[in-house]
Design an enzyme around this catalytic site. Structure first.
Site, PDB file in Angstrom:
ATOM      1  N   HIS A   4      -6.386  -6.090  -1.738  1.00 16.33           N
ATOM      2  CA  HIS A   4      -5.277  -5.248  -1.314  1.00 16.33           C
ATOM      3  C   HIS A   4      -4.212  -6.059  -0.565  1.00 16.33           C
ATOM      4  O   HIS A   4      -4.492  -6.679   0.453  1.00 16.33           O
ATOM      5  CB  HIS A   4      -5.837  -4.151  -0.410  1.00 16.33           C
ATOM      6  CG  HIS A   4      -4.973  -2.952  -0.245  1.00 16.33           C
ATOM      7  ND1 HIS A   4      -4.539  -2.189  -1.302  1.00 16.33           N
ATOM      8  CD2 HIS A   4      -4.450  -2.351   0.862  1.00 16.33           C
ATOM      9  CE1 HIS A   4      -3.823  -1.172  -0.861  1.00 16.33           C
ATOM     10  NE2 HIS A   4      -3.732  -1.257   0.461  1.00 16.33           N
ATOM     11  N   SER A  10       0.845  -1.176   0.000  1.00 14.39           N
ATOM     12  CA  SER A  10       0.000   0.000   0.000  1.00 14.39           C
ATOM     13  C   SER A  10       0.890   1.239   0.000  1.00 14.39           C
ATOM     14  O   SER A  10       1.817   1.313  -0.790  1.00 14.39           O
ATOM     15  CB  SER A  10      -0.936  -0.052   1.208  1.00 14.39           C
ATOM     16  OG  SER A  10      -2.027   0.789   1.022  1.00 14.39           O
ATOM     17  N   ASP A  42      -8.777  -5.029  -5.814  1.00 12.36           N
ATOM     18  CA  ASP A  42      -8.333  -3.894  -5.004  1.00 12.36           C
ATOM     19  C   ASP A  42      -8.551  -2.579  -5.744  1.00 12.36           C
ATOM     20  O   ASP A  42      -7.939  -2.339  -6.788  1.00 12.36           O
ATOM     21  CB  ASP A  42      -6.844  -4.074  -4.670  1.00 12.36           C
ATOM     22  CG  ASP A  42      -6.282  -2.910  -3.881  1.00 12.36           C
ATOM     23  OD1 ASP A  42      -7.076  -2.132  -3.314  1.00 12.36           O
ATOM     24  OD2 ASP A  42      -5.038  -2.790  -3.821  1.00 12.36           O
TER      25      ASP A  42
END
Length: 498
Positions: A467, A180, A442
Site C-alpha cells: 500500500h 489510499s 496491496d
C-alpha cells in the site's frame, strides 16, 4: 496496456473498508482502530525542506459548501514547503486523509523528490474532521453529516482558489497527490474540478465503492502464499480451530490466556465472537497491506514485521499446532507495539466508537472513517469468500455496526454506496492526466485502476509492493520495479507540465 513494473495481478473487483489507522490498522493512532482498517497511512513528504515546512497554518474554511445560506466557518490546518519552488513552477497539493496530516510528509517522500526536480511549491491540506481540523464542537452523528468526500473536495477547491489568488499562483499548474483514500480524492479532484487541478497522482486509490469487499482477504491469502504456500493453509487451520473452541464456554479461560486478552473472554452475541476473530485476523491484514514499505521515516514501530516474519511463525512446528502459532503471532505483535494485553471486547469497542467527544478514544479517526464507510463507501472486508483463510466476520457483522454507531440501516448504506459510484464513476472514471500507481501485494488494488483506461488515464501496477509504497522515500533495498514506477510517474509529470 498499462505500464507494469513487474507482472500484472488481475483486478479482483471490489474492495473493502476499514479503519484503524495501522493504521490503517488497528490500534488507533495513525493507522487503525480495532475492527475497521483505515485506508491510508500516507499523507504527504522528500529530501530536504525548510524548517517552516513543519509550521502548521490555518485556513478559514466553509462548513457547508452546498448551502449558500449557511455562513459558518472553521479553521482548517495546512502546511507549506517553499524550499524547491522556482518562479513559474507548478504547485503540488498533498491531500490529507482519514487521520492527522503528518508534517513528516513535508520533509520526506517521493513527491518532494518530484518537487525538487520540477521546481514546485508544496502544500498539504488536512482533511476535515481529522487531526486538528475540527469543523464542529463534537463528533455527534448530526455533525458528521458535514463529513463526506464531496465536502472534502469542495474544501480543496476553495483552498486552491483562495491560496492561488493570495500567493499569485492563479496561472500556475496545480497537481494533486494522495495515497489510499486521499488517492481517490486526488483522482476525483481532477474529475470534478478540472479547471482547478491540472493533473493528479492517485496512489493506491480505491475508486470503486462496494458494500462487501471479500476480495481484500483473497489478496491477503494470495500474498501469504507467495511467501510460503503452506502459510495461508496453516492460518486457516488455526482460525477454524479457534472458531470451534468459541462454541464451548469451557475453553474461554484458555483462549483468554492464549491470546493475552485484557479481560476474560465473554461471548454473548455473534458480534462478540466476530470482533475477536476480526481483531486477530487484523494482524495479518495489516502486515500484508504495508509489507516491507518504508514507513520507518514516520517513526512507525513494527515496520520490521513482514509477511516473511508472520509466515515464519506460522510454519514453525516447534511452537505447537497451528492454533498455538496463531496465538504466538498475536503475542509477537503485542510485544512489537508494547501492548500489555489485547482488548477484544466488542462492548468496549461499541462504547469507544459511540463516544462523540473530540477527546474520545476513537476521535483519532476511527469514528469518523467508519462513518464515511457507512454513508459513502462500504469497503467491508468480510470473510464471505471461500478463497481466503479466515472465518467468522461476515458482511452482516460489518453492516450492523453502521446501525449501532450511527443509526444507518442496511438499505441506507446500499443507497449511499450506489450514489457514490454514480457520482464518481467507479472503475469507469472519465477524465485525463491522472496516474494510478498500485501494488500487487496491496489488497486495496482490487478496487483501483490497474490497467490503462486511456493514454492520459494511466495505470502503474507494481509487482511485489504494498500500500502506497511508491510514495515513501526511496532506499537501496527497493525492488527495481518500484524504482521504475517512481521514475515513470516523474516522466508523466514532466510531460503533463510542459
Amino acid at each position: 496496456m498499462a505500464f507494469q513494473a513487474g507482472s500484472f495481478l488481475p483486478c479482483k473487483g471490489t474492495l473493502l473498508l476499514l479503519f484503524s489507522l495501522l493504521c490503517c490498522h488497528f490500534g488507533v493512532g495513525e493507522g487503525q482502530y480495532k475492527g475497521f482498517r483505515r485506508l491510508s497511512r500516507v499523507q504527504g513528504s522528500s529530501s530536504s525542506s525548510r524548517r517552516g515546512a513543519l509550521d502548521e497554518q490555518w485556513f478559514p474554511q466553509k462548513l457547508d459548501h452546498f448551502n449558500g445560506a449557511d455562513r459558518r466557518e472553521w479553521k482548517q490546518r495546512y502546511f507549506v514547503n517553499e524550499a524547491f519552488y522556482k518562479p513559474g513552477g507548478p504547485v503540488f497539493l498533498m491531500i490529507g486523509g482519514e487521520g492527522p496530516a503528518n508534517p513528516a510528509w513535508m520533509q520526506y517522500g517521493t513527491w518532494l523528490t518530484y518537487a525538487e526536480k520540477l521546481g514546485a511549491l508544496c502544500l498539504m491540506l488536512e482533511h476535515r474532521f481529522y487531526g486538528k481540523s475540527h469543523p464542529t464542537p463534537d463528533l455527534g452523528t448530526d455533525n458528521l453529516r458535514f463529513l463526506s468526500s464531496r465536502q472534502a473536495l469542495a474544501d480543496l477547491a476553495h483552498f486552491r482558489t483562495v491560496m492561488a489568488e493570495a500567493r499569485g499562483l492563479t496561472d500556475r499548474k496545480w497537481v494533486a497527490f494522495g495515497g489510499s483514500y486521499p488517492g481517490s480524492l486526488a483522482a476525483w479532484f481532477r474529475l470534478k474540478y478540472p479547471h482547478l487541478v491540472h493533473a493528479s497522482v492517485a496512489t493506491s486509490a480505491p475508486v470503486h465503492a462496494t458494500i462487501n469487499f471479500p476480495e481484500y482477504l483473497e489478496v491477503v491469502r494470495h500474498s501469504l502464499a507467495l511467501e510460503n504456500a503452506e502459510c495461508p493453509l496453516l492460518v486457516k487451520k488455526a482460525s477454524d480451530t479457534l472458531v470451534e473452541r468459541l462454541k464451548d464456554p469451557k475453553t474461554y479461560d484458555n483462549i483468554t490466556t492464549d491470546f493475552n486478552l485484557c479481560s476474560k473472554l465473554q461471548i454473548q452475541t455473534e458480534m462478540d465472537s466476530a470482533y475477536l476473530l476480526e481483531t486477530l485476523a487484523g494482524t495479518f491484514m495489516d502486515v500484508v497491506q504495508y509489507n516491507e514499505d518504508n514507513r520507518a521515516f514516520e517513526g512507525v514501530v513494527g515496520t520490521n514485521v513482514t509477511i516473511k516474519v508472520l509466515c515464519g511463525v506460522m510454519t514453525d512446528s516447534t511452537l505447537g499446532e497451528p492454533y498455538a502459532r496463531y496465538a504466538a503471532v498475536a503475542r509477537l505483535m503485542m510485544d512489537t507495539f508494547s501492548m500489555k494485553c489485547l482488548n477484544a471486547s466488542f462492548d468496549t469497542y461499541l462504547r469507544d466508537m459511540t463516544n462523540t467527544s473530540w477527546d474520545g478514544p476513537a476521535a483519532g479517526g476511527g469514528r469518523q472513517w467508519v462513518y464515511q464507510t457507512c454513508t459513502e463507501f462500504g469497503f467491508y472486508q468480510s470473510t464471505d469468500s471461500p478463497n481466503q483463510p479466515f472465518t467468522g466476520f461476515p458482511l452482516e457483522y460489518q453492516v450492523k455496526q453502521c446501525a449501532n454507531f450511527y443509526n444507518v440501516s442496511a438499505e441506507m448504506l446500499a443507497e449511499a454506496v450506489a450514489q457514490t459510484n454514480e457520482y464518481y464513476g467507479g472503475y469507469d472514471i472519465r477524465s485525463s492526466r491522472i496516474v494510478f500507481p498500485n501494488g500487487s501485494i496491496d489488497p486495496w488494488h482490487a478496487l483501483g485502476i490497474t490497467q490503462d483506461i486511456t493514454p492520459d488515464l494511466t495505470a502503474v501496477f507494481i509487482k511485489g509492493t504494498a500500500h502506497c509504497a511508491n510514495m515513501y522515500p526511496a532506499r537501496s533495498e527497493d525492488l527495481p520495479q518500484l524504482s521504475l514506477a517512481r521514475d515513470h510517474v516523474l516522466l508523466l509529470l514532466q510531460q503533463w507540465l510542459k
